[in-house]
Design a protein around this motif. Structure first.
Motif, PDB file in Angstrom:
ATOM      1  N   ILE A 228       0.837  -4.658  -1.584  1.00  0.00           N
ATOM      2  CA  ILE A 228      -0.400  -3.918  -1.835  1.00  0.00           C
ATOM      3  C   ILE A 228      -0.104  -2.643  -2.629  1.00  0.00           C
ATOM      4  O   ILE A 228      -0.800  -2.322  -3.599  1.00  0.00           O
ATOM      5  N   ALA A 229       0.936  -1.906  -2.228  1.00  0.00           N
ATOM      6  CA  ALA A 229       1.295  -0.685  -2.947  1.00  0.00           C
ATOM      7  C   ALA A 229       1.662  -0.986  -4.398  1.00  0.00           C
ATOM      8  O   ALA A 229       1.304  -0.231  -5.314  1.00  0.00           O
ATOM      9  N   ASP A 230       2.370  -2.084  -4.614  1.00  0.00           N
ATOM     10  CA  ASP A 230       2.748  -2.469  -5.978  1.00  0.00           C
ATOM     11  C   ASP A 230       1.528  -2.814  -6.836  1.00  0.00           C
ATOM     12  O   ASP A 230       1.563  -2.612  -8.058  1.00  0.00           O
ATOM     13  N   GLU A 231       0.476  -3.316  -6.212  1.00  0.00           N
ATOM     14  CA  GLU A 231      -0.621  -3.888  -6.992  1.00  0.00           C
ATOM     15  C   GLU A 231      -1.871  -3.018  -7.098  1.00  0.00           C
ATOM     16  O   GLU A 231      -2.610  -3.128  -8.074  1.00  0.00           O
ATOM     17  N   ILE A 232      -2.147  -2.166  -6.111  1.00  0.00           N
ATOM     18  CA  ILE A 232      -3.371  -1.358  -6.225  1.00  0.00           C
ATOM     19  C   ILE A 232      -3.154  -0.111  -7.079  1.00  0.00           C
ATOM     20  O   ILE A 232      -4.121   0.479  -7.572  1.00  0.00           O
ATOM     21  N   PHE A 233      -1.876   0.257  -7.280  1.00  0.00           N
ATOM     22  CA  PHE A 233      -1.561   1.390  -8.146  1.00  0.00           C
ATOM     23  C   PHE A 233      -0.896   0.887  -9.424  1.00  0.00           C
ATOM     24  O   PHE A 233      -0.207  -0.121  -9.397  1.00  0.00           O
ATOM     25  N   PRO A 234      -1.112   1.528 -10.574  1.00  0.00           N
ATOM     26  CA  PRO A 234      -1.857   2.780 -10.756  1.00  0.00           C
ATOM     27  C   PRO A 234      -3.373   2.598 -10.907  1.00  0.00           C
ATOM     28  O   PRO A 234      -4.075   3.580 -11.132  1.00  0.00           O
ATOM     29  N   GLU A 235      -3.870   1.374 -10.769  1.00  0.00           N
ATOM     30  CA  GLU A 235      -5.292   1.135 -11.011  1.00  0.00           C
ATOM     31  C   GLU A 235      -6.186   2.032 -10.149  1.00  0.00           C
ATOM     32  O   GLU A 235      -7.131   2.664 -10.655  1.00  0.00           O
ATOM     33  N   LEU A 236      -5.888   2.106  -8.844  1.00  0.00           N
ATOM     34  CA  LEU A 236      -6.733   2.900  -7.958  1.00  0.00           C
ATOM     35  C   LEU A 236      -6.656   4.382  -8.325  1.00  0.00           C
ATOM     36  O   LEU A 236      -7.680   5.081  -8.361  1.00  0.00           O
ATOM     37  N   THR A 237      -5.462   4.877  -8.603  1.00  0.00           N
ATOM     38  CA  THR A 237      -5.307   6.281  -9.000  1.00  0.00           C
ATOM     39  C   THR A 237      -6.100   6.574 -10.269  1.00  0.00           C
ATOM     40  O   THR A 237      -6.777   7.613 -10.378  1.00  0.00           O
ATOM     41  N   ASP A 238      -6.023   5.680 -11.241  1.00  0.00           N
ATOM     42  CA  ASP A 238      -6.755   5.870 -12.498  1.00  0.00           C
ATOM     43  C   ASP A 238      -8.264   5.884 -12.262  1.00  0.00           C
ATOM     44  O   ASP A 238      -9.002   6.625 -12.924  1.00  0.00           O
ATOM     45  N   LYS A 239      -8.722   5.080 -11.324  1.00  0.00           N
ATOM     46  CA  LYS A 239     -10.156   5.056 -11.022  1.00  0.00           C
ATOM     47  C   LYS A 239     -10.596   6.342 -10.331  1.00  0.00           C
ATOM     48  O   LYS A 239     -11.683   6.866 -10.610  1.00  0.00           O
TER      49      LYS A 239
ATOM     50  N   LEU B 107       2.384   6.164   5.728  1.00  0.00           N
ATOM     51  CA  LEU B 107       1.784   5.841   4.433  1.00  0.00           C
ATOM     52  C   LEU B 107       2.672   6.301   3.282  1.00  0.00           C
ATOM     53  O   LEU B 107       2.801   5.606   2.271  1.00  0.00           O
ATOM     54  N   GLU B 108       3.291   7.462   3.438  1.00  0.00           N
ATOM     55  CA  GLU B 108       4.209   7.948   2.404  1.00  0.00           C
ATOM     56  C   GLU B 108       5.401   7.008   2.262  1.00  0.00           C
ATOM     57  O   GLU B 108       5.836   6.698   1.154  1.00  0.00           O
ATOM     58  N   THR B 109       5.924   6.571   3.395  1.00  0.00           N
ATOM     59  CA  THR B 109       7.087   5.682   3.368  1.00  0.00           C
ATOM     60  C   THR B 109       6.797   4.408   2.591  1.00  0.00           C
ATOM     61  O   THR B 109       7.646   3.921   1.830  1.00  0.00           O
ATOM     62  N   TYR B 110       5.593   3.881   2.762  1.00  0.00           N
ATOM     63  CA  TYR B 110       5.249   2.618   2.112  1.00  0.00           C
ATOM     64  C   TYR B 110       4.362   2.800   0.879  1.00  0.00           C
ATOM     65  O   TYR B 110       3.715   1.865   0.427  1.00  0.00           O
ATOM     66  N   ARG B 111       4.358   4.022   0.334  1.00  0.00           N
ATOM     67  CA  ARG B 111       3.700   4.343  -0.945  1.00  0.00           C
ATOM     68  C   ARG B 111       2.204   4.049  -0.937  1.00  0.00           C
ATOM     69  O   ARG B 111       1.626   3.647  -1.938  1.00  0.00           O
ATOM     70  N   LEU B 112       1.569   4.277   0.208  1.00  0.00           N
ATOM     71  CA  LEU B 112       0.144   4.010   0.340  1.00  0.00           C
ATOM     72  C   LEU B 112      -0.681   5.272   0.575  1.00  0.00           C
ATOM     73  O   LEU B 112      -1.905   5.191   0.725  1.00  0.00           O
ATOM     74  N   ALA B 113      -0.046   6.430   0.587  1.00  0.00           N
ATOM     75  CA  ALA B 113      -0.771   7.665   0.894  1.00  0.00           C
ATOM     76  C   ALA B 113      -1.899   7.926  -0.099  1.00  0.00           C
ATOM     77  O   ALA B 113      -2.964   8.443   0.273  1.00  0.00           O
ATOM     78  N   ASP B 114      -1.690   7.576  -1.363  1.00  0.00           N
ATOM     79  CA  ASP B 114      -2.693   7.861  -2.385  1.00  0.00           C
ATOM     80  C   ASP B 114      -3.876   6.894  -2.350  1.00  0.00           C
ATOM     81  O   ASP B 114      -4.798   7.016  -3.166  1.00  0.00           O
ATOM     82  N   ALA B 115      -3.854   5.955  -1.405  1.00  0.00           N
ATOM     83  CA  ALA B 115      -5.011   5.067  -1.255  1.00  0.00           C
ATOM     84  C   ALA B 115      -6.170   5.768  -0.564  1.00  0.00           C
ATOM     85  O   ALA B 115      -7.320   5.304  -0.651  1.00  0.00           O
ATOM     86  N   LEU B 116      -5.885   6.877   0.117  1.00  0.00           N
ATOM     87  CA  LEU B 116      -6.948   7.620   0.791  1.00  0.00           C
ATOM     88  C   LEU B 116      -7.580   8.611  -0.184  1.00  0.00           C
ATOM     89  O   LEU B 116      -6.853   9.375  -0.833  1.00  0.00           O
ATOM     90  N   PRO B 117      -8.896   8.610  -0.308  1.00  0.00           N
ATOM     91  CA  PRO B 117      -9.537   9.509  -1.273  1.00  0.00           C
ATOM     92  C   PRO B 117      -9.252  10.976  -0.998  1.00  0.00           C
ATOM     93  O   PRO B 117      -9.101  11.775  -1.932  1.00  0.00           O
ATOM     94  N   GLY B 118      -9.204  11.374   0.277  1.00  0.00           N
ATOM     95  CA  GLY B 118      -9.008  12.776   0.600  1.00  0.00           C
ATOM     96  C   GLY B 118     -10.228  13.610   0.245  1.00  0.00           C
ATOM     97  O   GLY B 118     -11.300  13.088  -0.077  1.00  0.00           O
ATOM     98  N   ASN B 119     -10.060  14.900   0.296  1.00  0.00           N
ATOM     99  CA  ASN B 119     -11.172  15.812   0.006  1.00  0.00           C
ATOM    100  C   ASN B 119     -11.271  16.050  -1.496  1.00  0.00           C
ATOM    101  O   ASN B 119     -10.564  16.877  -2.069  1.00  0.00           O
ATOM    102  N   ARG B 120     -12.178  15.354  -2.143  1.00  0.00           N
ATOM    103  CA  ARG B 120     -12.340  15.446  -3.588  1.00  0.00           C
ATOM    104  C   ARG B 120     -13.596  16.233  -3.977  1.00  0.00           C
ATOM    105  O   ARG B 120     -13.913  16.345  -5.154  1.00  0.00           O
ATOM    106  N   GLY B 121     -14.324  16.694  -2.970  1.00  0.00           N
ATOM    107  CA  GLY B 121     -15.561  17.406  -3.262  1.00  0.00           C
ATOM    108  C   GLY B 121     -16.758  16.488  -3.394  1.00  0.00           C
ATOM    109  O   GLY B 121     -17.868  16.938  -3.695  1.00  0.00           O
ATOM    110  N   TYR B 122     -16.551  15.203  -3.178  1.00  0.00           N
ATOM    111  CA  TYR B 122     -17.649  14.236  -3.224  1.00  0.00           C
ATOM    112  C   TYR B 122     -17.226  12.987  -2.481  1.00  0.00           C
ATOM    113  O   TYR B 122     -16.038  12.760  -2.220  1.00  0.00           O
ATOM    114  N   SER B 123     -18.182  12.180  -2.128  1.00  0.00           N
ATOM    115  CA  SER B 123     -17.920  10.875  -1.562  1.00  0.00           C
ATOM    116  C   SER B 123     -19.047   9.953  -2.024  1.00  0.00           C
ATOM    117  O   SER B 123     -19.879  10.338  -2.849  1.00  0.00           O
ATOM    118  N   VAL B 124     -19.067   8.739  -1.500  1.00  0.00           N
ATOM    119  CA  VAL B 124     -20.119   7.777  -1.823  1.00  0.00           C
ATOM    120  C   VAL B 124     -20.709   7.276  -0.520  1.00  0.00           C
ATOM    121  O   VAL B 124     -19.977   6.918   0.411  1.00  0.00           O
TER     122      VAL B 124
END
Length: 376
Positions: free
Chosen positions: A263-274, A348-365
């Motif tokens: 999953i980490a190999d495949e959702i990035f960098p696409e998810l980060t770019d989005k 999540l950091e160990t398995y390179r999935l931490a960036d899958a969480l949106p975090g506080n971006r100032g907006y949500s959906v």
């Protein structure tokens, strides 16, 4: 036998990815329902005026409430109590289940749509029969052509096809090992992660002739899991004495680690770019709280990004809906102690999935009045 008035109505079709998710959930929980196609007159007369777009699945409750989206259908029943909750109690399992749900329901659209439409010639009669049964002979060709046209925005091109197929084989091999030891991803009952994966792995990859044959031959335990997910209750006779609970102590099976790595190999960098695209969109247009994410209800894409899949360049459509799914992982972390948060984030950091969480971006959906809106 349940009284007729207590039966839920599920509007969908057998070959629909997201209808399959809702159907599996209703069957697992033993919730009486009646499935109706979109060609049913009630869908046109009662459902479309509420949803304002032709979208499935849609659940109509005995009380007359209309709920669209398989995720919201699951959460509707979870809030009321079900025999087999799809959300693990422990924070790490729950967060990972949501990430896997995202992977299955969004990232694996590439796999599902590639195998359905790139191999259309080999599956023409099967597909035509399915689409005609759901929408009628007259509309079948039009709908099939429209679905086929979605491939480029999903990143399915001549440059990515080989990697999509390699990804499918890898996923089958990994899950085949896991399902020899465990009936579901996190133990004795399906999680939202299982429901995320069953969408593509049933409706397209476990049903359409070409990918289904691959699954049966290469990964029989995955095909058996598909049968298990689509059967009533917990269909686990091979796992006598296993129980129906999630694994205790936030345990993550070793056999699940290769899936997390894939999953980490495949959702990035696409998810980060989005995420970057959406950040820029918010900064440029500064939408108000409650403003629809697009100009028209049926428009779910707000643009295209240049990105990669397994190292291959591609373009991919950006749906704000991805934030709607993944923000629930942030909500899980916000509900637990600092110690638990730190443990989950470290994993999540160990398995390179931490960036899958949106975090506080100032907006949500959010979804309000059946439509995705910006939440500020």
């Amino acid at each position: 036998m349940a009284e007729a008035e207590s039966i839920q109505r599920l509007y969908g079709v057998p070959h629909s990815l997201y209808t399959g998710v809702a159907r599996c959930y209703l069957r697992t929980q033993g919730i009486p329902y009646e499935e109706l196609p979109t060609a049913h007159p009630d869908f046109q007369e009662r459902i479309l005026p509420v949803t304002r777009r032709s979208i499935i699945p849609v659940l109509e409750t005995p009380e007359g409430d209309v709920i669209q989206d398989s995720l919201d259908i699951i959460d509707h029943f979870e809030a009321r109590g079900v025999p087999y909750s799809a959300y693990p109690d422990s924070a790490l399992q729950r967060v990972l289940a949501i990430i896997i749900q995202y992977y299955g329901s969004q990232s694996m659209l590439k796999h599902a749509m590639h195998y359905r439409w790139t191999y259309r010639t080999q599956q023409e009669e099967f597909l035509r029969d399915a689409f005609a049964a759901g929408a009628g002979e007259e509309l079948a060709d039009r709908i099939m052509s429209r679905m086929n046209s979605y491939l480029p925005r999903l990143g399915v091109t001549e440059h990515t096809v080989a990697e999509i197929e390699a990804s499918y084989f890898q996923l089958l091999d990994t899950l085949n090992v896991h399902f020899r030891k465990h009936p579901y991803l996190f133990g004795g009952r399906p999680s939202v992660g299982d429901y995320g994966l069953i969408g593509p792995l049933f409706a397209h990859l476990g049903r359409d002739p070409v990918p289904c044959d691959i699954m049966k031959v290469r990964a029989p335990r995955v095909y058996r899991w598909v049968e298990r997910m689509t059967a009533p209750g917990l269909d686990t006779p091979e796992f006598q004495g296993y129980g129906s609970e999630f694994l205790p102590g936030d345990e993550i099976p070793e056999t699940l680690v290769p899936l997390l790595e894939q999953i980490a190999d495949e959702i990035f960098p696409e998810l980060t770019d989005k995420f970057v695209f959406l950040d820029d969109l918010i900064e440029t247009h500064r939408p108000e709280d409650g403003q629809p994410v697009s100009d028209k209800p049926h428009q779910r894409y707000v643009g295209l990004v240049d990105t990669q899949f397994r190292g291959m360049p591609m373009q991919s459509g950006v749906e704000p809906y991805l934030v709607y799914i993944l923000r629930r992982a942030d909500q899980v972390l916000a509900s637990v102690s600092q110690t638990e948060q730190q443990a989950v984030r470290a994993f999540l950091e160990t398995y390179r999935l931490a960036d899958a969480l949106p975090g506080n971006r100032g907006y949500s959906v959010d979804r309000r009045n059946q439509i995705e809106v910006w939440e500020r």
